[in-house]
Design an enzyme around this catalytic site. Structure first.
Site, PDB file in Angstrom:
ATOM      1  CE1 TYR A  48       5.952 -13.831  -9.154  1.00  0.00           C
ATOM      2  CE2 TYR A  48       6.973 -11.894 -10.117  1.00  0.00           C
ATOM      3  CZ  TYR A  48       5.980 -12.848 -10.123  1.00  0.00           C
ATOM      4  OH  TYR A  48       5.033 -12.823 -11.109  1.00  0.00           O
ATOM      5  CG  HIS A 111       0.396 -12.792  -7.545  1.00  0.00           C
ATOM      6  ND1 HIS A 111       1.673 -12.782  -7.051  1.00  0.00           N
ATOM      7  CD2 HIS A 111       0.491 -13.383  -8.767  1.00  0.00           C
ATOM      8  CE1 HIS A 111       2.503 -13.360  -7.914  1.00  0.00           C
ATOM      9  NE2 HIS A 111       1.798 -13.731  -8.965  1.00  0.00           N
TER      10      HIS A 111
END
Length: 291
Positions: A48, A111
């Site tokens: 992010y 992830h």
């Protein structure tokens, strides 16, 4: 805030704040506001590009409230480009902890199940867990095949699988497998990118309950045992998203919402999905913060 218990005994809040696609300069204020309004679960990731802002926001929120780091439940994730090499994963986590201004995270996740890399990455996570840099470890976006393969090689079972889940996509095989293995399910995009907030079924139930459509969707998910991490930069919406423990949906209402399933991922899912290329040539593997 109600909590669920992970398979290692750790208690995890059932509602948290997601910060995907929140710019770095906005993240600190957003996270501080959440902490000041009794959010304890904060979910971020190296991908992010805003872990530094999360760390700043947590520091500001703790200073404003007098709370301590142990009052929070912080999650981050292993970047795909760091996967596949034990030392690279360990070094990356040290850097991520520094950015987050903490010695540990409560939950550390892989992830994505990057091809030919996730089992090696998981070995690093197991040692990170043993060393206390993470109180729990898990995965994101793993399906039954990925999980079965991981469990064949793992010494420690994942405690969480974070998947896309909302009334439009249920991933029933993955959900059933995780429930059978006592792997806690966590929903990212629990509001389905807002695509059902105007749906007549959702709105009918919301009106009957005196709640918002978003609250009804989130309630539908937590009644199935999920942890949810809706994103909002607005304090009123943050409070609304957390205010879902004073009502319940009956069996007919649960089924009405379940019937909205289209089993379709969000429109941007394909850009970020697991890459079958072990060289990881895609931008999302190569560039943290690239959306």
């Amino acid at each position: 805030m109600e909590k669920v218990k992970l398979n290692n005994g750790l208690a995890m809040p059932q509602v948290g704040l997601g910060v995907w696609k929140v710019p770095l300069d906005v993240t600190a204020k957003m996270v501080a506001t959440a902490v000041e309004n009794d959010y304890t679960l904060i979910d971020t990731a190296k991908q992010y590009g805003n872990e530094q802002g999360v760390g700043q926001g947590i520091a500001a929120g703790l200073a404003a409230t007098g709370k301590s780091r142990d009052d929070l439940f912080l999650t981050t994730k292993i970047f795909n480009g760091d996967q596949g090499d034990y030392d690279r994963v360990r070094n990356a986590v040290n850097q991520q902890l520094a950015a987050l201004q903490t010695d540990y995270v409560d939950l550390l996740l892989l992830h994505w199940p990057v091809f030919n890399r996730y089992n090696t990455s998981w070995k690093a996570l197991e040692d990170i867990y043993r060393d206390g840099q993470a109180k729990a470890i898990g995965v994101c976006n793993f399906n039954v095949d990925h999980l079965t393969n991981l469990l064949d090689h793992a010494e420690i079972k994942p405690m969480v699988n974070q998947i896309e889940f909302n009334p439009r996509i249920h991933q029933p095989d993955t959900v059933a497998f995780c429930q059978g293995q006592h792997i806690q399910l966590e929903a990212w995009s629990p509001l389905g990118n807002g695509q059902l907030l105007d749906n007549p079924v959702i709105n009918k139930i919301a009106k009957a309950k005196g709640k918002s459509p978003a609250q009804v969707e989130l309630r539908w998910e937590i009644q199935q045992g999920f942890v949810v991490i809706p994103k909002s930069t607005h304090v009123a919406r943050m409070k609304e998203n957390a205010d879902i423990f004073d009502f319940s949906l009956d069996a007919d209402e649960m089924e009405e919402i379940a019937m909205l399933d289209e089993e379709k991922h969000s429109i941007w899912y394909q850009k970020f999905r697991w890459s079958g290329n072990p060289d990881g040539v895609d931008d999302y593997i190569a560039k943290p913060g690239a959306y």
